[in-house]
Design an enzyme around this catalytic site. Structure first.
Site, PDB file in Angstrom:
ATOM      1  N   CYS A 155      54.619  20.063  36.720  1.00 10.29           N
ATOM      2  CA  CYS A 155      53.507  21.047  36.224  1.00 10.29           C
ATOM      3  C   CYS A 155      53.619  21.915  37.259  1.00 10.29           C
ATOM      4  O   CYS A 155      52.969  23.353  36.283  1.00 10.29           O
ATOM      5  CB  CYS A 155      52.461  19.870  36.796  1.00 10.29           C
ATOM      6  SG  CYS A 155      51.971  19.339  38.484  1.00 10.29           S
ATOM      7  N   CYS A 211      50.652  14.116  27.124  1.00 12.67           N
ATOM      8  CA  CYS A 211      52.395  14.571  27.810  1.00 12.67           C
ATOM      9  C   CYS A 211      52.527  12.949  28.695  1.00 12.67           C
ATOM     10  O   CYS A 211      53.745  13.632  29.864  1.00 12.67           O
ATOM     11  CB  CYS A 211      51.742  16.013  28.865  1.00 12.67           C
ATOM     12  SG  CYS A 211      51.466  17.707  28.228  1.00 12.67           S
ATOM     13  N   CYS A 235      47.893  14.008  31.725  1.00 14.14           N
ATOM     14  CA  CYS A 235      47.130  14.120  31.366  1.00 14.14           C
ATOM     15  C   CYS A 235      47.427  13.665  29.761  1.00 14.14           C
ATOM     16  O   CYS A 235      49.151  12.380  29.183  1.00 14.14           O
ATOM     17  CB  CYS A 235      47.699  15.802  30.845  1.00 14.14           C
ATOM     18  SG  CYS A 235      46.983  15.931  32.185  1.00 14.14           S
ATOM     19  N   CYS A 254      50.558  25.599  30.011  1.00 17.87           N
ATOM     20  CA  CYS A 254      49.272  25.465  29.919  1.00 17.87           C
ATOM     21  C   CYS A 254      49.060  24.332  31.345  1.00 17.87           C
ATOM     22  O   CYS A 254      48.027  24.546  31.901  1.00 17.87           O
ATOM     23  CB  CYS A 254      49.679  23.653  28.749  1.00 17.87           C
ATOM     24  SG  CYS A 254      47.985  22.623  28.731  1.00 17.87           S
ATOM     25  N   CYS A 255      50.331  23.559  32.005  1.00 22.11           N
ATOM     26  CA  CYS A 255      50.272  23.223  33.674  1.00 22.11           C
ATOM     27  C   CYS A 255      49.674  24.264  34.232  1.00 22.11           C
ATOM     28  O   CYS A 255      48.768  24.417  35.201  1.00 22.11           O
ATOM     29  CB  CYS A 255      51.610  23.034  34.183  1.00 22.11           C
ATOM     30  SG  CYS A 255      51.569  20.502  33.219  1.00 22.11           S
TER      31      CYS A 255
END
Ligand code: SF4
Length: 244
Positions: A222, A199, A196, A113-114
């Site tokens: 990240c 997270c 985010c 995702c990062c």
């Protein structure tokens, strides 16, 4: 034969944050930009740089999953420093990411995702620059302990400048409060670092400042400042929305 950078790297370690910024902005001119995620370190860096070079280039990775307080801070920053913040977006909206990779990727594979939402947009941006300035500090994470004030960024093939590398958290807050630097109100609600919404959580008494990031995962970074793997080509999407 040594390069200019080879000679500057050890010398820069003796410079103050202001001297590092002075040198970077003069040396790279239009080809350097400030990266900030709008944490307290990034705000201090912005304040210092804006005083040296009004109208400087600033960019941030907007994952489209940030806190409302962070977006509100961006608006305040643009007004206070009279700058336009360039926002870097993923090729995939959060909705497209869900369609392609399933719901809540951050809860299953935060590295991926990062990579999609942060690292790849940064990679595209840095391809247009000769140097970037970051607000990272050596004591933030084990991965950052070896950060040099001026260095070659092997991951992105660009000069990486970290003027605050040897600052402590106390020094950062002392500067911020004494200079009236705007900051994210979440810092006053036990969020020492802010990413985010999915997270980041508030830390409890006695926890490390990074404990609120990616809770439940052994993840500290990240991937912007570490060697996280790139996005597999199979899931990259071009600007037009089609597969590479
Ligand atoms: S911090 Fe979380 S939501 Fe944001 S890009 Fe990384 S994994 Fe995704």
């Amino acid at each position: 034969m040594t390069t200019e950078l080879d000679e500057i790297i050890p010398v820069a370690e003796t410079w103050s944050a202001g001297q590092v910024l002075d040198w970077a902005l003069a040396r790279y001119g239009e080809h350097v930009a400030i990266a900030t995620g709008f944490g307290i370190e990034g705000m201090v860096l912005l304040d210092m740089a804006a005083k040296i070079k009004p109208g400087l280039k600033v960019f941030t990775g907007d994952t489209e999953l940030l806190f409302p307080e962070t977006y509100e801070l961006m608006d305040r920053v643009e007004q206070k420093y009279n700058i336009r913040i360039e926002r870097l977006y993923s090729d995939l909206t959060p909705e497209e990411q869900e369609l392609k990779l399933g719901p809540s990727l951050w809860a299953r594979d935060p590295d991926l995702c990062c990579s999609i939402r942060k690292v790849e947009p940064l990679r595209r941006k840095l391809a247009s620059l000769r140097a970037w300035v970051t607000a990272i500090r050596r004591t933030q994470t084990p991965e950052r302990a070896g950060v040099r004030k001026v260095d070659w960024d092997v991951k992105f093939s660009v000069v990486k400048i970290s003027p605050l590398a040897d600052w402590s958290r106390q020094m950062i807050w002392s500067y911020a409060l004494s200079h009236g630097v705007p900051y994210n109100p979440l810092h006053d609600r036990n969020y020492p670092t802010i990413g985010c919404t999915h997270c980041t959580r508030a830390v409890k008494s006695g926890e490390s400042p990074r404990a609120g990031r990616w809770p439940g995962f052994g993840k500290n970074e990240c991937g912007l400042h570490s060697s996280a793997p790139p996005v597999p080509p199979a899931i990259r999407v071009s600007a037009s929305g089609s597969e590479d």
